[in-house]
Design a protein around this motif. Sequence first.
Motif, PDB file in Angstrom:
ATOM      1  N   LYS A  78       0.794  -1.451  -0.156  1.00 27.00           N
ATOM      2  CA  LYS A  78       0.258  -0.611   0.006  1.00 27.00           C
ATOM      3  C   LYS A  78       0.677   1.225  -0.176  1.00 27.00           C
ATOM      4  O   LYS A  78       0.580   2.023  -0.806  1.00 27.00           O
ATOM      5  CB  LYS A  78      -0.689   0.035   1.308  1.00 27.00           C
ATOM      6  N   LEU A  79       2.207   1.103   0.459  1.00 27.31           N
ATOM      7  CA  LEU A  79       2.691   2.671   0.754  1.00 27.31           C
ATOM      8  C   LEU A  79       3.941   2.725  -0.438  1.00 27.31           C
ATOM      9  O   LEU A  79       3.765   3.694  -1.206  1.00 27.31           O
ATOM     10  CB  LEU A  79       4.168   2.354   2.024  1.00 27.31           C
ATOM     11  N   ALA A  80       4.058   1.348  -0.972  1.00 30.30           N
ATOM     12  CA  ALA A  80       4.569   1.243  -2.547  1.00 30.30           C
ATOM     13  C   ALA A  80       3.503   2.033  -3.129  1.00 30.30           C
ATOM     14  O   ALA A  80       4.313   2.653  -4.509  1.00 30.30           O
ATOM     15  CB  ALA A  80       4.773   0.171  -2.777  1.00 30.30           C
ATOM     16  N   LEU A  81       2.082   1.677  -3.268  1.00 25.64           N
ATOM     17  CA  LEU A  81       1.191   2.649  -4.327  1.00 25.64           C
ATOM     18  C   LEU A  81       1.551   3.785  -4.163  1.00 25.64           C
ATOM     19  O   LEU A  81       0.683   4.704  -5.014  1.00 25.64           O
ATOM     20  CB  LEU A  81      -0.146   1.388  -4.349  1.00 25.64           C
ATOM     21  N   SER A  82       1.071   4.592  -3.215  1.00 28.38           N
ATOM     22  CA  SER A  82       1.395   5.526  -2.707  1.00 28.38           C
ATOM     23  C   SER A  82       2.504   6.332  -2.756  1.00 28.38           C
ATOM     24  O   SER A  82       2.258   7.381  -3.550  1.00 28.38           O
ATOM     25  CB  SER A  82       0.974   5.853  -1.101  1.00 28.38           C
ATOM     26  N   LEU A  83       2.912   6.009  -3.225  1.00 30.90           N
ATOM     27  CA  LEU A  83       4.429   6.117  -3.452  1.00 30.90           C
ATOM     28  C   LEU A  83       4.934   6.602  -5.367  1.00 30.90           C
ATOM     29  O   LEU A  83       5.496   7.772  -5.157  1.00 30.90           O
ATOM     30  CB  LEU A  83       5.718   5.510  -2.644  1.00 30.90           C
ATOM     31  N   LYS A  84       4.031   5.595  -5.633  1.00 28.49           N
ATOM     32  CA  LYS A  84       4.487   5.599  -6.657  1.00 28.49           C
ATOM     33  C   LYS A  84       3.268   7.011  -7.424  1.00 28.49           C
ATOM     34  O   LYS A  84       4.000   7.435  -8.325  1.00 28.49           O
ATOM     35  CB  LYS A  84       3.271   4.994  -7.951  1.00 28.49           C
ATOM     36  N   LEU A  85       1.974   7.151  -6.558  1.00 27.70           N
ATOM     37  CA  LEU A  85       2.107   8.365  -6.581  1.00 27.70           C
ATOM     38  C   LEU A  85       2.269   9.814  -5.967  1.00 27.70           C
ATOM     39  O   LEU A  85       2.414  10.904  -7.050  1.00 27.70           O
ATOM     40  CB  LEU A  85       0.128   8.843  -5.793  1.00 27.70           C
ATOM     41  N   GLN A  86       2.949   9.517  -5.361  1.00 31.46           N
ATOM     42  CA  GLN A  86       3.796  10.839  -4.408  1.00 31.46           C
ATOM     43  C   GLN A  86       5.259  11.659  -5.113  1.00 31.46           C
ATOM     44  O   GLN A  86       5.126  12.268  -4.883  1.00 31.46           O
ATOM     45  CB  GLN A  86       3.211  11.231  -3.540  1.00 31.46           C
ATOM     46  N   ALA A  87       5.778  10.142  -5.196  1.00 34.39           N
ATOM     47  CA  ALA A  87       7.475  10.334  -5.796  1.00 34.39           C
ATOM     48  C   ALA A  87       7.239  10.673  -6.850  1.00 34.39           C
ATOM     49  O   ALA A  87       8.510  10.518  -7.394  1.00 34.39           O
ATOM     50  CB  ALA A  87       7.860   9.007  -4.565  1.00 34.39           C
ATOM     51  N   GLU A 114      16.552   4.529 -11.696  1.00 36.51           N
ATOM     52  CA  GLU A 114      16.185   3.295 -11.200  1.00 36.51           C
ATOM     53  C   GLU A 114      14.539   3.365 -10.609  1.00 36.51           C
ATOM     54  O   GLU A 114      14.033   1.977 -11.012  1.00 36.51           O
ATOM     55  CB  GLU A 114      17.392   2.370 -10.923  1.00 36.51           C
ATOM     56  N   MET A 115      14.870   4.003  -9.303  1.00 40.96           N
ATOM     57  CA  MET A 115      13.709   4.238  -9.007  1.00 40.96           C
ATOM     58  C   MET A 115      12.182   4.549  -9.751  1.00 40.96           C
ATOM     59  O   MET A 115      11.133   3.707  -9.832  1.00 40.96           O
ATOM     60  CB  MET A 115      12.854   4.804  -7.992  1.00 40.96           C
ATOM     61  N   LEU A 116      12.060   5.115 -10.781  1.00 37.05           N
ATOM     62  CA  LEU A 116      11.259   5.874 -12.131  1.00 37.05           C
ATOM     63  C   LEU A 116      11.087   4.105 -12.968  1.00 37.05           C
ATOM     64  O   LEU A 116       9.647   3.969 -12.824  1.00 37.05           O
ATOM     65  CB  LEU A 116      11.393   6.506 -13.028  1.00 37.05           C
ATOM     66  N   GLY A 153       7.123   2.256 -12.385  1.00 38.86           N
ATOM     67  CA  GLY A 153       6.650   2.749 -13.682  1.00 38.86           C
ATOM     68  C   GLY A 153       6.121   1.037 -13.733  1.00 38.86           C
ATOM     69  O   GLY A 153       4.825   0.722 -14.208  1.00 38.86           O
ATOM     70  N   GLY A 154       7.128  -0.021 -13.193  1.00 39.32           N
ATOM     71  CA  GLY A 154       6.479  -1.418 -13.100  1.00 39.32           C
ATOM     72  C   GLY A 154       5.806  -2.053 -12.383  1.00 39.32           C
ATOM     73  O   GLY A 154       5.529  -3.037 -12.437  1.00 39.32           O
ATOM     74  N   LEU A 155       5.258  -1.270 -11.909  1.00 34.62           N
ATOM     75  CA  LEU A 155       4.532  -1.676 -10.377  1.00 34.62           C
ATOM     76  C   LEU A 155       3.061  -2.048 -10.582  1.00 34.62           C
ATOM     77  O   LEU A 155       2.468  -1.639 -11.997  1.00 34.62           O
ATOM     78  CB  LEU A 155       3.815  -0.622  -9.090  1.00 34.62           C
ATOM     79  N   ASN A 156       2.915  -3.898 -10.550  1.00 33.29           N
ATOM     80  CA  ASN A 156       1.758  -4.104 -10.851  1.00 33.29           C
ATOM     81  C   ASN A 156       0.738  -3.599  -9.837  1.00 33.29           C
ATOM     82  O   ASN A 156       0.665  -4.159  -8.497  1.00 33.29           O
ATOM     83  CB  ASN A 156       1.825  -5.599 -10.922  1.00 33.29           C
TER      84      ASN A 156
END
Length: 176
Positions: A79-88, A120-122, A126-129
């Motif tokens: 859940k934190l990973a998905l939220s980081l996708k939006l915010q970071a 690397e982080m992008l 971008g690859g988060l399923n």
Amino acid sequence: AMPVDSSTHNLLISVTENNDQPAAPDYMEEVLRKSKELDPMDVDDVAYWISARLNMAAVPVKIKALTLIKTILERGGPKLALSLKLQAMPVAQHATTFTCPPDPQYGDKPMMMVRKLSVEMLGLLGGLNEKKMLKEADKIAKQLMKERQRKARMGQEEDGYDLSPFVTEKWKPPAA
């Protein structure tokens, strides 16, 4: 206010401190553990706070925030990973072209490190399923619930789950 218990807050500060010491591995492991136990209400605040750290001018803080995000994306709470996708994401995109004066000791290495880690982080973001991550989040939530019920049956103190509000001014990124 950042409604996260003070131990989580202090951990996040210590793994993104402005010095050239790498974050202590046991602190990083503790952050990963806590990232899976975060109250869903707190996930966005933590993601915001980490993204704000990435937005700071201090190069060591940027590098450590990037390392922290990368570690969370690879091994932390979904859940934190998905939220980081939006915010970071926007902050990370900006960091791919980061410039700063050469470091007296390390020259351009720190600047290049920020850029390399951002790229690397992008890629990871971008690859988060999303479907897979949400499934994983459900699994973790069920495990936590079972664990809490088991502890309650055993009459144990529920330590480790104290997410009592920790009151501090919400950190604001410095004006550009």
